[in-house]
Design a protein around this motif. Structure first.
Motif, mmCIF file in Angstrom:
data_model
loop_
_atom_site.group_PDB
_atom_site.id
_atom_site.type_symbol
_atom_site.label_atom_id
_atom_site.label_comp_id
_atom_site.label_asym_id
_atom_site.label_seq_id
_atom_site.Cartn_x
_atom_site.Cartn_y
_atom_site.Cartn_z
ATOM 1 N N ASP A 218 -35.072 39.506 26.794
ATOM 2 C CA ASP A 218 -33.317 39.680 26.855
ATOM 3 C C ASP A 218 -32.727 38.752 27.683
ATOM 4 O O ASP A 218 -33.391 38.295 28.585
ATOM 5 C CB ASP A 218 -33.341 41.255 27.377
ATOM 6 C CG ASP A 218 -32.173 41.891 27.620
ATOM 7 O OD1 ASP A 218 -31.332 41.297 26.977
ATOM 8 O OD2 ASP A 218 -31.831 42.550 28.538
ATOM 9 N N GLY A 232 -25.297 44.803 29.419
ATOM 10 C CA GLY A 232 -26.557 45.296 28.803
ATOM 11 C C GLY A 232 -27.489 44.588 28.202
ATOM 12 O O GLY A 232 -28.466 44.971 27.975
ATOM 13 N N ARG A 293 -36.939 54.923 27.142
ATOM 14 C CA ARG A 293 -36.625 54.563 25.600
ATOM 15 C C ARG A 293 -36.676 53.261 25.253
ATOM 16 O O ARG A 293 -37.200 52.331 25.931
ATOM 17 C CB ARG A 293 -35.065 54.929 25.874
ATOM 18 C CG ARG A 293 -34.457 53.963 26.859
ATOM 19 C CD ARG A 293 -33.057 53.840 27.463
ATOM 20 N NE ARG A 293 -32.774 53.130 28.464
ATOM 21 C CZ ARG A 293 -32.647 51.844 28.474
ATOM 22 N NH1 ARG A 293 -32.819 50.958 27.564
ATOM 23 N NH2 ARG A 293 -32.440 51.368 29.561
ATOM 24 N N GLY A 295 -35.160 49.193 24.277
ATOM 25 C CA GLY A 295 -34.135 48.686 24.857
ATOM 26 C C GLY A 295 -33.108 48.103 24.126
ATOM 27 O O GLY A 295 -33.391 48.344 22.610
ATOM 28 N N ASP A 296 -31.996 47.876 24.351
ATOM 29 C CA ASP A 296 -30.896 47.537 23.559
ATOM 30 C C ASP A 296 -30.171 46.275 24.111
ATOM 31 O O ASP A 296 -29.658 46.329 25.216
ATOM 32 C CB ASP A 296 -29.824 48.543 23.508
ATOM 33 C CG ASP A 296 -28.693 48.343 22.337
ATOM 34 O OD1 ASP A 296 -28.876 47.275 21.723
ATOM 35 O OD2 ASP A 296 -28.082 49.306 21.974
ATOM 36 N N GLU A 298 -33.008 44.724 22.611
ATOM 37 C CA GLU A 298 -34.337 44.404 22.269
ATOM 38 C C GLU A 298 -34.650 44.996 20.942
ATOM 39 O O GLU A 298 -35.384 44.446 19.988
ATOM 40 C CB GLU A 298 -35.388 44.818 23.293
ATOM 41 C CG GLU A 298 -35.256 43.745 24.540
ATOM 42 C CD GLU A 298 -34.219 44.617 25.756
ATOM 43 O OE1 GLU A 298 -33.303 45.184 25.286
ATOM 44 O OE2 GLU A 298 -34.486 44.311 26.754
#
Ligand code: AMP
Ligand code: GLY
Length: 425
Positions: A218, A232, A293, A295-296, A298
């Motif tokens: 990321d 983020g 959870r 990833g965002d 990812e």
């Protein structure tokens, strides 16, 4: 099967996009979703943590599996809510209960867990408000840089790294005595600084067995060259070239296996994703953090690389039969580039019209992160607006396709990093 996904970002659009392709799907609902999820399912205007409204929806639409995207509903106990309700008890929830979500919800819990189960991580000490003086003295005994972490959820902002002991002492005081991150910083973890290069590994587990999903890297800072404040995530790449077979075997043996065994050992029945933030310290993995959870952003590169029917995998998790499932991975590289609103991660405006969303480009997918439909138009509705994912034979080919498409999509204030993946080429 009728499926409900909770959340509203790029991660949830990627889940929706993939699940919409499953032969097992009948109807897909997303609460609350965005303009992208509305293209592949039905959005329902319910917040991801409005448990009573979620219950009504699940019963009304005969939902047979719920996938939780963000951490908030997990830490607040959405899975526990389902298990405690007679009408919901048999609807599987993908995402841990409150006990497992502590891996993300409490830094101290996750550090204790790692130390207890022999999982490699930085040395640490933790302090409460009452222990502020001890904490200030402790900082004088450790070497810079100083890594201070608010114990609880702080919207990704709770980690502060400082070079100077006076600054670190001021920060510790702000966190503990002045509640800089509210309740989240009523306890602070001070950690040894780890050198190396970061990557993330994702695990899907039914509490009994596990599958390792493709790894990703990321890009957290807002500007090219890793400059400016943290976001983020501004882009991601999968696979990660330095995550060689040998390195990933170490991750599996030293981190994944003891994590799954540790959860069992603690009596935590964990069904869902474990996101392991790792530092590659000269070829050896060290765990920076766990998230409960995916990833965002990812997910926007991991999901496109999963060839298998994702819904079948999740159904197997719900039934505790993941060991019987297989997972097939696409060998190609996938890269995503985030288009963000001007001003993000600080203040930014919403409601800008997005133009040029329609080109169909072979091998590229436009995932919506912060968008909403308004009549015929699609408007920006968040800091991170679109994640443009592309496949390629390598990082250069994948990122250049995403950059090309990113250039052609327009909205006022649009910004993106033009160096995603450059450090890995
Ligand atoms: P976290 O919220 O724990 O992921 O921390 C946010 C970011 O801070 C990580 O992605 C790392 O870049 C950095 N970080 C956290 N802990 C450490 C550490 N012990 N040493 C070096 N960098 C760290
Ligand atoms: N991209 C980092 C995260 O989802 O926490």
């Amino acid at each position: 099967m009728n499926i409900l996904i909770l959340g509203a970002g790029g991660r949830e659009h990627a889940f929706s996009w993939k699940i919409a392709q499953s032969k097992k799907l009948t109807k897909l609902f997303i609460a609350p979703g965005n303009a992208g999820t509305a293209q592949v399912g039905t959005n329902v205007a319910i917040a991801a943590d409005d448990f009573p409204a979620i219950k009504n929806l699940v019963l009304k639409e005969n939902i047979s599996l719920v996938i939780v995207g963000p951490e908030d509903p997990l830490v607040k106990g959405v899975h526990d809510f389902f298990l405690a309700d007679e009408q919901l008890r048999n609807v599987p929830v993908i995402g841990p209960k409150k006990d497992g979500a502590q891996l993300e919800g409490s830094k101290e819990f996750s550090k204790k867990f790692m130390i207890k189960h022999g999982i490699p991580t930085a040395a640490y000490a933790s302090f409460t408000k009452e222990q502020l003086q001890e904490g200030l003295k402790y900082l004088e005994t450790v070497k810079p840089p100083y890594v201070l972490k608010a114990d609880g959820l702080a919207a990704g902002k709770g980690v502060v790294i400082l070079d100077n002991v006076k600054d670190a002492q001021k920060e510790l005081t702000d966190m503990l005595a002045h509640a800089k991150f509210g309740q989240a910083s009523s306890k602070v973890v001070i950690e040894q600084f780890l050198k190396g290069i970061e990557l993330s590994v994702f695990v899907l587990t039914d509490g009994i067995s596990y599958k390792i999903l493709p790894e990703a890297k990321d890009y957290k800072r807002i500007f090219a060259g890793d400059k400016g404040p943290n976001t983020g995530g501004m882009g991601a790449v999968s696979p990660v070239p330095f995550a060689t077979g040998e390195f990933l075997r170490k991750v599996e043996e030293r981190v994944v296996k003891p994590t799954i065994a540790g959860l069992k050992n603690e009596g935590i029945d964990y069904k869902g994703f474990i996101f392991i933030g790792l530092m590659n310290d000269a070829g050896d993995p060290q765990v920076i953090e766990y998230n409960a959870r995916m990833g965002d952003p990812e997910t926007e590169v991991v999901i496109p690389r999963i060839k298998s029917d994702f819904l079948e995998l999740l159904e197997a998790v719900g039934k505790g039969k993941l060991s019987e499932a297989t997972i097939e991975i696409d060998d190609r590289t996938c890269a995503t580039v985030m288009l963000v609103s001007g001003g993000y991660p600080g203040e930014y405006e919403k409601g800008k019209e997005i133009i040029g969303l329609n080109p169909v480009i072979e091998g590229s997918i436009i995932f919506h992160a912060g968008t909403k439909q308004s009549g015929e138009k699609i408007l920006t509705d968040g800091g991170r607006v679109l994640a443009i994912s592309s496949y390629g034979k390598d990082i250069s080919e994948a990122t250049s396709k995403s950059f090309d498409l990113g250039r052609r999509i327009e909205f006022i204030g649009k910004h993106y990093r033009i160096d995603i993946g450059d450090d890995l080429k």
